[in-house]
Structures are given as structure tokens and as C-alpha cells.
Enzyme design. Structure first.
Site, short mmCIF file in Angstrom:
data_model
loop_
_atom_site.label_atom_id
_atom_site.label_comp_id
_atom_site.label_asym_id
_atom_site.label_seq_id
_atom_site.Cartn_x
_atom_site.Cartn_y
_atom_site.Cartn_z
N ARG A 9 -7.99 4.59 16.58
CA ARG A 9 -8.13 5.74 17.39
C ARG A 9 -9.54 5.12 18.17
NH1 ARG A 9 -10.60 8.25 13.08
NH2 ARG A 9 -10.69 6.37 12.18
N GLY A 61 -11.29 1.70 8.27
CA GLY A 61 -10.72 2.14 6.92
C GLY A 61 -12.03 1.76 5.87
N GLN A 62 -11.31 2.16 4.56
CA GLN A 62 -12.06 2.09 3.42
C GLN A 62 -12.80 0.70 3.36
OE1 GLN A 62 -9.05 3.67 0.62
NE2 GLN A 62 -10.98 4.74 -0.53
N LEU A 63 -11.89 -0.45 3.35
CA LEU A 63 -12.59 -1.69 3.25
C LEU A 63 -13.49 -2.20 4.52
CD1 LEU A 63 -12.78 -4.29 1.64
CD2 LEU A 63 -10.38 -4.58 2.32
N TYR A 103 4.40 0.75 -1.02
CA TYR A 103 3.09 -0.03 -0.84
C TYR A 103 3.27 -1.39 -1.60
CZ TYR A 103 -1.98 -0.93 -1.31
OH TYR A 103 -3.16 -1.51 -1.18
N1 SER Z 1 -6.26 1.60 -4.06
C1 SER Z 1 -4.85 1.33 -3.89
C2 SER Z 1 -4.01 2.39 -3.97
O1 SER Z 1 -4.47 3.31 -4.87
C3 SER Z 1 -4.61 0.20 -4.89
O2 SER Z 1 -4.71 -1.02 -3.99
O3 SER Z 1 -3.07 2.54 -3.26
#
Ligand code: SER
Length: 329
Positions: free
Chosen positions: A47, A22-24, A153
Site C-alpha cells: 500500500r 507489518g507488526q514486525l 500458516y
Molecule cells: N503470531 C503468530 C500467529 O499467531 C505465530 O507466529 O499466527
């Protein structure tokens, strides 16, 4: 070196990264391999195709929702630390709230339970500015204040913070966490977050295309350039246990800007760049989040200090992005 549980006197750190592609993850995994050595780091992703991203460390396919597979891998490899980065972000989460809750919550509980059962050394789990909501103070948002998140989220991150603190208090699990602002990097594509407009905008700039922004021009959000986020994560994880006084999650600040300001910053490097605005459901999400964050506890407890501002980030991204993602015509 592991000092507790079944790993007692285990000579080497062994790091498992969940959601490594992922991004991080794609940047943090590299930093972990640099710190611990590639043989000691296992990158995992749903994947199999993601394996090409990890020539410098080991790779395994793992579905974090498969609790048994996760447990088996941790025990077989004698893992000592888990970085649990897999999550459904804010905008994607709103499209399938039940799934987002299930993935974000169940997977964290599997990891915390494993940490308790196996006596793992340390756990890292990211939280987010999404834990804040409309009743939260908007500017210099303090560490401790009203939190009424209105995305699934954000609700899952706030509940997760509570669980992390619970496992630390009740079972002594050394779990550490940061409330990341919007993370901006050039090594991966936008990942379904509300702050991701600030990733996408650079892709349009190098392609000489106009950028259509889904937030209004004066929407301020807390943001951070990825090298700062990686540094903060490693600083927190390498801090002595006693220094980590907050076990829910630390506020963390880098910079704060609006679409109008990031556009102006890019325009200094790409003079013909154009922007237009077309709001959608993500505006309401952004409006419920802080404009800026007070991270004085991170500064005081483990010496946090960011290095990048908006212009230094823009320069760096525009220099490196074309090699990673050649502009689409
Ligand atoms: N980057 C995240 C989002 O936009 C925020 O933690 O969902």
C-alpha cells in the site's frame, strides 16, 4: 560489504525490507535504518499509504507476488540483503488457505531464487512456533522434534524452513531465520495471529474497556516483547556466518504466559480492568502449539538472551501505547 555475485566489491550494504509496514516490519525497519543509515534501507509495502510510516528511510510500493517487479527493484538498487517479512498469519490464513499458501510460499521462493541468481549477501525470513503441532512436546519444545502443523500458516512455515536449508546447502545462500513466539508490540495493531490477543488486550486496558478473550484462561503460549525480537533478529543477522549453524530456523524463547496471567499483570497497573472469555476457532490453533520453547541452540550459537518478562513488558506497553494509539472511547 557484498563479497559475491554481481555485487562483488559493492561498497555499501543495501537493505530491502518486504512487508515493512507489518507488526514486525514497522519496528525492525527502524532498527535497520539506525544500523545501516536511512539511505541504505528501502522499506516496501503493498500500500502506497504506508509510506508515511517511513520518514527515516526510503520507501517503494512493492507487491511481493510480482516476481518481475521484485527482481527489477533488487537489481536496480543493487540490494545486498533482503528481510522478507510479508506473510499471512495463522488465524487469517485459515480463512483463505490457498491464498495463504501461495503468498507465504511463492514469495519466499522468489526471494531465495533472486538471492541465488544475484549472489545476495544475506536473507532474513521469519518462521514461527506454528511449525509445531499436536505431536510436538508441549513444554520446553526442543529445536529438533516431531512437527505436524495443522494450520496452513504452520505448514507454509515448515516447508519454508526446508527451502531455506536447501538453498543454503545447495547454493550457499546465507539465509537466516528465527521461529518467533507470539510477538507483542505497541507500535502496530494486531495482525491476524492467534497470539495477537496479547496485543489487543493492552488496547482495551488503556481504553478502560473489558477485554473479551478468544482463548481460555489457562492457555499458555510462548511470547516475546518486540524489543527482544528486534534484538534477536539483529544479533542473528550480525553473527559471523560460521556461528549460524542451523539453517532451517532457530527456536527462540522470551516468556510464556496464559490469558489469566497477562490479565493479572495488566491489572497491577490498571486496577479496574476486566476480562471475560469467549472461545472460538483460534483455541484449537493455540492448543496445537507449544506452551514454552527450549532455545538453548540460539543461546549457544550466537549468544541469545531475552531482557523482558511479563511485568516489565506490561509496564512498558501501558506507558507508551496511548501516544501511539490514543484510546477509542
Ligand atoms: N503470531 C503468530 C500467529 O499467531 C505465530 O507466529 O499466527
Amino acid at each position: 560489504m557484498a563479497t559475491t555475485g554481481y555485487l562483488k566489491d559493492h561498497p555499501m550494504d543495501k537493505i530491502l525490507v518486504i512487508g515493512a509496514a507489518g507488526q514486525l516490519g514497522s519496528e525492525l525497519t527502524r532498527a535497520l535504518a539506525d544500523q545501516f543509515g536511512g539511505d541504505q534501507v528501502i522499506a516496501t509495502d503493498l500500500r502506497a499509504a504506508a509510506s508515511v510510516q517511513f520518514p527515516y528511510c526510503r520507501f517503494e510500493v512493492l507487491d511481493v507476488m510480482d516476481k518481475d517487479a521484485l527482481g527489477a527493484l533488487v537489481k536496480k538498487e543493487r540490494v545486498t540483503q533482503i528481510y522478507h517479512l510479508a506473510a499471512v498469519l495463522s488465524a487469517t490464513g485459515e480463512k483463505n488457505p490457498q491464498f495463504a499458501w501461495q503468498l507465504n510460499m511463492d514469495s519466499l521462493l522468489y526471494v531465495l531464487e533472486l538471492a541465488k541468481e544475484c549472489g545476495l549477501d544475506k536473507i532474513y525470513w521469519p518462521s514461527s512456533i506454528a511449525v509445531f503441532g499436536p505431536s510436538t512436546p508441549k513444554t520446553h519444545t526442543p529445536q529438533f522434534c516431531e512437527k505436524d502443523p495443522n494450520t496452513v500458516y504452520g505448514i507454509s512455515k515448515l516447508a519454508g524452513e526446508g527451502w531455506c536449508n536447501y538453498y543454503f546447502e545447495k547454493y550457499g545462500v546465507d539465509v537466516r531465520s528465527l521461529r518467533y513466539p507470539g510477538l507483542i508490540g505497541y507500535k502496530s495493531l494486531p495482525g491476524g495471529g492467534t497470539t495477537d490477543y496479547a496485543v489487543d488486550i493492552y488496547h482495551k486496558a488503556i481504553a478502560n474497556k473489558p477485554f473479551t478473550c478468544f482463548l481460555s484462561e489457562d492457555t499458555y503460549l510462548p511470547m516475546m516483547y518486540m524489543p527482544d525480537a528486534i534484538k534477536a533478529t539483529l544479533d542473528l543477522m550480525n553473527a559471523p556466518k560460521e556461528a549460524v549453524k542451523i539453517r532451517s530456523s532457530y527456536n527462540l524463547a522470551g516468556m510464556s504466559f496464559s490469558p489469566k496471567e497477562i490479565f493479572a499483570s495488566i491489572k497491577k497497573e490498571v486496577p479496574n480492568f476486566e476480562i471475560n472469555y469467549q472461545g472460538d476457532f483460534r483455541q484449537a490453533i493455540a492448543d496445537s502449539w507449544p506452551d514454552s520453547i527450549d532455545d538453548s541452540r540460539a543461546q549457544a550459537d550466537w549468544g541469545w538472551k531475552p531482557s523482558y518478562d511479563l511485568d516489565s513488558m506490561s509496564k512498558d506497553i501501558l506507558k507508551h501505547l496511548p501516544a501511539f494509539f490514543p484510546p477509542q472511547s
